[in-house]
Design a protein around this motif. Structure first.
Motif, mmCIF file in Angstrom:
data_model
loop_
_atom_site.group_PDB
_atom_site.id
_atom_site.type_symbol
_atom_site.label_atom_id
_atom_site.label_comp_id
_atom_site.label_asym_id
_atom_site.label_seq_id
_atom_site.Cartn_x
_atom_site.Cartn_y
_atom_site.Cartn_z
ATOM 1 N N TRP A 223 0.824 -1.208 0.000
ATOM 2 C CA TRP A 223 0.000 0.000 0.000
ATOM 3 C C TRP A 223 0.862 1.263 0.000
ATOM 4 O O TRP A 223 1.984 1.272 0.493
ATOM 5 N N GLU A 224 0.289 2.347 -0.506
ATOM 6 C CA GLU A 224 0.920 3.655 -0.354
ATOM 7 C C GLU A 224 0.828 4.067 1.119
ATOM 8 O O GLU A 224 0.083 3.477 1.908
ATOM 9 N N ARG A 225 1.546 5.131 1.477
ATOM 10 C CA ARG A 225 1.699 5.467 2.888
ATOM 11 C C ARG A 225 0.373 5.726 3.626
ATOM 12 O O ARG A 225 0.187 5.223 4.738
ATOM 13 N N PRO A 226 -0.604 6.454 3.055
ATOM 14 C CA PRO A 226 -1.868 6.613 3.784
ATOM 15 C C PRO A 226 -2.561 5.273 4.028
ATOM 16 O O PRO A 226 -3.139 5.042 5.100
ATOM 17 N N GLY A 227 -2.505 4.383 3.043
ATOM 18 C CA GLY A 227 -3.108 3.070 3.190
ATOM 19 C C GLY A 227 -2.408 2.227 4.241
ATOM 20 O O GLY A 227 -3.052 1.467 4.976
ATOM 21 N N GLN A 228 -1.079 2.352 4.319
ATOM 22 C CA GLN A 228 -0.329 1.624 5.352
ATOM 23 C C GLN A 228 -0.812 2.012 6.750
ATOM 24 O O GLN A 228 -1.085 1.148 7.593
ATOM 25 N N GLU A 259 -9.180 9.895 2.640
ATOM 26 C CA GLU A 259 -10.141 8.975 3.227
ATOM 27 C C GLU A 259 -9.882 7.609 2.600
ATOM 28 O O GLU A 259 -9.993 7.445 1.386
ATOM 29 N N VAL A 260 -9.532 6.671 3.445
ATOM 30 C CA VAL A 260 -9.104 5.349 2.992
ATOM 31 C C VAL A 260 -10.157 4.322 3.373
ATOM 32 O O VAL A 260 -10.640 4.305 4.511
ATOM 33 N N THR A 261 -10.524 3.475 2.416
ATOM 34 C CA THR A 261 -11.457 2.389 2.690
ATOM 35 C C THR A 261 -10.675 1.091 2.838
ATOM 36 O O THR A 261 -9.936 0.691 1.936
ATOM 37 N N VAL A 262 -10.831 0.465 3.983
ATOM 38 C CA VAL A 262 -10.176 -0.806 4.278
ATOM 39 C C VAL A 262 -11.257 -1.874 4.355
ATOM 40 O O VAL A 262 -12.259 -1.698 5.053
ATOM 41 N N ALA A 263 -11.050 -2.981 3.631
ATOM 42 C CA ALA A 263 -12.066 -4.037 3.555
ATOM 43 C C ALA A 263 -11.544 -5.323 4.185
ATOM 44 O O ALA A 263 -10.363 -5.658 4.089
ATOM 45 N N HIS A 264 -12.462 -6.036 4.851
ATOM 46 C CA HIS A 264 -12.179 -7.350 5.431
ATOM 47 C C HIS A 264 -12.712 -8.420 4.486
ATOM 48 O O HIS A 264 -13.701 -8.200 3.780
ATOM 49 N N THR A 265 -12.089 -9.571 4.482
ATOM 50 C CA THR A 265 -12.574 -10.662 3.637
ATOM 51 C C THR A 265 -13.970 -11.124 4.033
ATOM 52 O O THR A 265 -14.669 -11.758 3.234
ATOM 53 N N ASP A 266 -14.425 -10.801 5.260
ATOM 54 C CA ASP A 266 -15.777 -11.208 5.680
ATOM 55 C C ASP A 266 -16.841 -10.194 5.279
ATOM 56 O O ASP A 266 -18.013 -10.360 5.607
ATOM 57 N N GLY A 267 -16.449 -9.134 4.554
ATOM 58 C CA GLY A 267 -17.411 -8.157 4.067
ATOM 59 C C GLY A 267 -17.436 -6.844 4.820
ATOM 60 O O GLY A 267 -18.009 -5.857 4.331
ATOM 61 N N ARG A 268 -16.863 -6.789 6.006
ATOM 62 C CA ARG A 268 -16.823 -5.534 6.748
ATOM 63 C C ARG A 268 -15.924 -4.515 6.047
ATOM 64 O O ARG A 268 -14.965 -4.881 5.380
ATOM 65 N N ARG A 269 -16.266 -3.234 6.260
ATOM 66 C CA ARG A 269 -15.455 -2.151 5.692
ATOM 67 C C ARG A 269 -15.325 -1.029 6.708
ATOM 68 O O ARG A 269 -16.203 -0.821 7.537
ATOM 69 N N TRP A 270 -14.221 -0.310 6.602
ATOM 70 C CA TRP A 270 -13.972 0.825 7.477
ATOM 71 C C TRP A 270 -13.561 2.034 6.651
ATOM 72 O O TRP A 270 -12.877 1.912 5.626
#
Length: 312
Positions: A223-228, A259-270
């Motif tokens: 990932w780029e730095r914000p994503g990290q 604003e970064v969207t992080v996704a879980h393999t179970d479908g959750r997102r942040w």
């Protein structure tokens, strides 16, 4: 004279979001001394080094030289060199290994395919195969880049090797000298700073179990730095440490606000808000450099998004 790593540690500079960015790592064994630009300033043929740099440009592949910990007297080029390729994007994480007597064979690689996560070109060009040994602990020791890397990195690499860590290698450059000793762990591609041997062994045990140790982590190189920074923040907030569980799926905005969207393999997102600010008071980014205010990634908020699929 104060070393940059000492100043950074004394100022408690945060390290999340400071890892080098690379979807794919290509590592070539090269014994002997390394210069600041190791691919063209070592005992590797500099013409080959320049050709490799050009081949990797814009492909998502980062090339580094590695050597076993210890003394680095010049005994001539190794007859057989170890080569590794690792892809670090969750869902397609792999580490393959090969040996070669002719490092120019690396120019036969399809660097674009390698950067996209296809190991077939590595296996075909170098008779590579999936790595079945211990995870790799790559410790930056290139004192020609920064003396902290040699003064702090080489003892760490030596200690790991002497205590039986078979995957311990010295590596040419991981960035972030002021966080020395720095290391990269493959196959997952997480970087660590201010590392000590007991902590590194804990990190490596985590890799064997498919876990990410968040303490001391600079970020995942995919990932780029914000994503990290965002991904590490979600791991801590959700107490989710499975290596393949989270992905950075979207980054909106530009410096100094994302604003970064992080996704879980179970479908959750942040949704994670990350801002960039200067590190104050000023400090040297590397030994011998003028005082500056290196950019830092600050996580402002972590908010789990409500999924309509999960609320039905």
């Amino acid at each position: 004279m104060s070393r940059c790593a000492t100043v950074s540690r004394d100022l408690d500079e945060p390290i999340a979001g400071t890892a080098a960015t690379a979807r794919t790592w290509l590592l070539l064994e090269q014994s002997g001394p390394w210069g600041a630009q190791a691919l063209t300033m070592s005992h590797l043929d500099p013409a080959l080094g320049r050709a490799l740099e050009k081949a990797a440009e814009g492909t998502g592949v980062r090339i580094a030289l590695i050597r076993r910990p210890g003394r680095h007297a010049d005994f001539g080029p190794p007859a057989v060199r170890q080569v590794y390729a690792a892809h670090t994007t969750p869902g397609n994480v792999w580490l393959h290994s090969a040996t070669t007597r002719a490092p120019e064979q690396l120019l036969d690689l399809d660097f674009s395919a390698l950067g996209k996560g296809a190991p077939e070109t590595f296996d075909a060009a170098l008779q590579g195969r999936p790595h079945t040994g211990d995870p790799l602990a790559l410790v930056c020791t290139n004192g020609k880049r920064d003396r902290c890397c040699a003064l702090l990195g080489r003892p760490l690499a030596a200690e790991l090797a002497s205590s039986g860590v078979e995957g311990a290698w010295e590596v040419t450059h991981l960035g972030g000298h002021r966080f020395s000793p720095t290391l990269l762990v493959l196959p997952y591609g997480y970087a660590y700073g201010r590392a000590q041997a007991p902590h590194v062994k804990e990190v490596l045990q985590g890799v064997r179990e498919g876990r990410v140790v968040v303490e001391g982590c600079r970020g995942g190189s995919a990932w780029e730095r914000p994503g990290q920074a965002a991904e590490l923040a979600v791991r801590s907030a959700a107490r989710e440490y499975a290596a393949d569980a989270l992905s950075v799926v979207r980054t909106d905005g530009s410096a100094p606000h994302w604003e970064v969207t992080v996704a879980h393999t179970d479908g959750r997102r942040w949704n994670v808000v990350v801002t960039q600010g200067p590190s104050l008071p000023p400090r040297p980014e590397s030994c011998g450099s003028a005082l500056g205010s290196p950019a830092r990634m600050d996580v402002v908020s972590v908010r789990e998004l409500v999924s309509t699929a999960r609320t039905r």
